[in-house]
Design an enzyme around this catalytic site. Structure first.
Site, PDB file in Angstrom:
ATOM      1  N   GLY A 167     -29.937 -11.797  22.017  1.00  0.00           N
ATOM      2  CA  GLY A 167     -29.592 -10.997  23.192  1.00  0.00           C
ATOM      3  C   GLY A 167     -30.111  -9.567  23.118  1.00  0.00           C
ATOM      4  CB  CYS A 197     -26.929  -6.608  20.243  1.00  0.00           C
ATOM      5  SG  CYS A 197     -26.451  -5.787  18.710  1.00  0.00           S
ATOM      6  CB  ALA A 244     -23.520   5.503  22.117  1.00  0.00           C
ATOM      7  CB  ILE A 245     -27.611   4.689  25.447  1.00  0.00           C
ATOM      8  CG1 ILE A 245     -27.055   3.293  25.150  1.00  0.00           C
ATOM      9  CG2 ILE A 245     -29.085   4.580  25.852  1.00  0.00           C
ATOM     10  CD1 ILE A 245     -26.971   2.381  26.373  1.00  0.00           C
ATOM     11  CD  GLU A 252     -21.994  13.618  30.233  1.00  0.00           C
ATOM     12  OE1 GLU A 252     -21.165  13.280  31.096  1.00  0.00           O
ATOM     13  OE2 GLU A 252     -22.730  12.800  29.631  1.00  0.00           O
ATOM     14  CB  VAL A 270     -24.270  -1.261  30.009  1.00  0.00           C
ATOM     15  CG1 VAL A 270     -25.214  -0.770  28.935  1.00  0.00           C
ATOM     16  CG2 VAL A 270     -22.856  -1.360  29.467  1.00  0.00           C
ATOM     17  CB  ALA A 317     -22.648  -5.459  19.107  1.00  0.00           C
ATOM     18  CG  HIS A 363     -15.197  14.090  -7.184  1.00  0.00           C
ATOM     19  ND1 HIS A 363     -15.245  14.918  -6.083  1.00  0.00           N
ATOM     20  CD2 HIS A 363     -15.799  14.761  -8.202  1.00  0.00           C
ATOM     21  CE1 HIS A 363     -15.844  16.054  -6.426  1.00  0.00           C
ATOM     22  NE2 HIS A 363     -16.185  15.980  -7.711  1.00  0.00           N
TER      23      HIS A 363
END
Length: 462
Positions: free
Chosen positions: A38, A40, A181-182, A201, A269, A316, A441
């Site tokens: 697909g 992803c 994110a994209i 934005e 999307v 996903a 650590h």
């Protein structure tokens, strides 16, 4: 052909559901119109991470002197970077082909459509049609780039994420519309390779679904990297009649015109629910999504839906989890419904972002009294040694019971750290238990323990 389960779509929801169905002894087929894996595997999660890795390597080389390394001036071979990304995607798709064979799952190439009576009609690329029946049909057709009414994509100058992965040449300048994110991943990729990038934005903050402290930190980091950012702004129109693009951007101060080679529309999307036979079979939809219950039953018996075409996060790993739950329920098991408030979200720009659960704003709105701990990577020995001091870990606890309500991280490799929080929340771990869980650590993950300690006034390294 009769099957126990037919899955329409082979993305991370569909192919995972098919494999789990086969594991449970169900005769299974997958219908796929393009490439196994697909969006992803072929055009999303995997190839974008390959692009981002190339950008990160280029960034390392350009900053090699800070690590005591002398290098000749590096040059990015854009075509080779794209070629590597496609190679990674092709390899992953072949891996899914292998998994289909291994699990004895039939792969039917073509576009699937549900018909009354538990039937699936598949139209092949040559136009031929064939009908199959199944006791259970799972719709897992995913999503595609959302097209804004005033930002029509022509695939050349105004593009979506698919074209952004295979541009024939690197643009000198780009306007990215949307900072989810994209948007921020592609902004980082192109800016690092030398493209002049401006992000537009609509909301007040970049990565608007994240905690506001994370948004502010990414804004600082991106500005330091030379990326221009316009928040509370909207693209009114794009003129592509000339050699490049003239972008009209409405801001609080008025309308500005930005000139660039390419406009990337990254406004989220939209679900692929067209031509699936939903209307003919009476499957209910609402606001562009298929209506399902907690085990992914649609309004038609024997037909299920998972992934980006149903409500919930379009991720996903969410689709995969939904597919497994759906199939286990079909097979007569007793799976738990998915807890959508414990789903990690990851963004792979640099610095990376990872979060799960409530933001500070949402936790306050829900009526919780809070204890908040924050540990900056500037105080982390491992982060200093790695030269990655940007960012922090922020933990939000319920003051009354010590419940971990949310975690928000920004910094190097934080996408690898968030799973600890997801498990901690699943096991109802308290802040004191996290403080007393010894972390190794020096590691970036120590910041989680330190942030928990900060919330309770016990932090050592601040």
């Amino acid at each position: 052909m009769n099957y126990d389960v037919i899955v329409i779509g082979s993305g991370p929801g569909g192919y995972v559901a098919a494999i789990r169905a086969s594991q449970l002894g169900l005769k299974t087929a997958v219908v796929e119109r393009e490439s196994l894996g697909g969006i992803c595997l072929n055009w999303g999660c995997i190839p974008t991470k390959a692009l981002l890795k190339s950008a990160q390597v280029f960034e390392y080389i350009n900053h090699a002197s800070e690590y005591g390394i002398k290098t000749a001036e590096a040059e990015a071979d854009f075509a080779a970077v794209i070629k590597r990304s496609r190679g990674v995607a092709d390899g992953m798709s072949k891996g899914v082909q292998f998994l289909m064979k291994k699990n004895k799952i039939d792969v039917i190439m073509g576009s699937g459509k549900v018909k009354p009576g538990n039937k699936v009609e598949v139209k092949a690329a040559d136009g031929s049609q064939k009908e199959y029946t199944a006791t259970s049909i799972i719709l897992a057709t995913g999503g595609r780039s959302r097209e804004l009414p005033n930002l029509k994509q022509d695939g050349k100058k105004v593009i979506g994420y698919r074209q952004a992965m295979v541009l024939p040449e690197q643009p000198k300048s780009m306007v990215v519309v949307g900072s989810g994110a994209i948007g921020v991943e592609f902004a980082y990729f192109y800016a690092t390779l030398g493209t002049k990038v401006t992000i537009v934005e609509f909301m007040d903050n970049v990565v608007p679904v994240e905690d506001e402290d994370v948004s502010k930190q990414l804004l600082r980091s991106f500005k330091k990297a030379g990326i221009e950012i316009m928040t509370s702004s909207s693209v009114e129109s794009v003129d592509t009649s000339g050699a490049g693009c003239k972008v009209q951007v409405k801001t609080a101060a008025g309308v500005q015109t930005l000139e660039c080679d390419i406009v990337l529309s990254a406004a989220g999307v939209v679900a692929n629910i067209e031509n699936l036979g939903l209307e003919e079979t009476g499957i209910k939809t609402e606001k562009g999504k298929v209506v399902v219950d907690e085990f992914y039953n649609t309004t038609v018996k024997g037909v299920y839906a998972i992934g980006d075409i149903v409500g919930g996060q379009a991720l996903a790993h969410v689709a995969s989890a939904e597919g497994i739950i759906c199939v286990e329920k079909i097979a007569g098991h007793k799976p738990e419904p998915l807890d959508y408030n414990n789903i990690p979200g990851c963004t792979y720009c640099s610095p990376e972002i990872a979060s799960v659960g409530y933001t500070e704003k949402a936790a306050k709105a829900a009526g919780y009294e809070l204890k908040i701990g924050k540990f900056p990577f500037s105080a982390s020995g491992k982060a200093s040694a790695a030269g990655a001091k940007d960012g922090f870990v922020k933990l939000i606890f319920d003051a009354k019971y010590g419940e971990l309500l949310g975690a928000h991280m920004i910094g190097a490799n934080v996408t690898e750290m968030i799973a600890e929080i997801v498990v901690a929340r699943k096991l109802e771990t308290t802040g004191h238990e996290m403080i007393k869980s010894v972390h190794p650590h020096p590691t970036m993950s120590e910041a989680i323990m330190e942030a928990a300690a900060d919330a309770y006034g016990e932090v050592i390294h601040l």
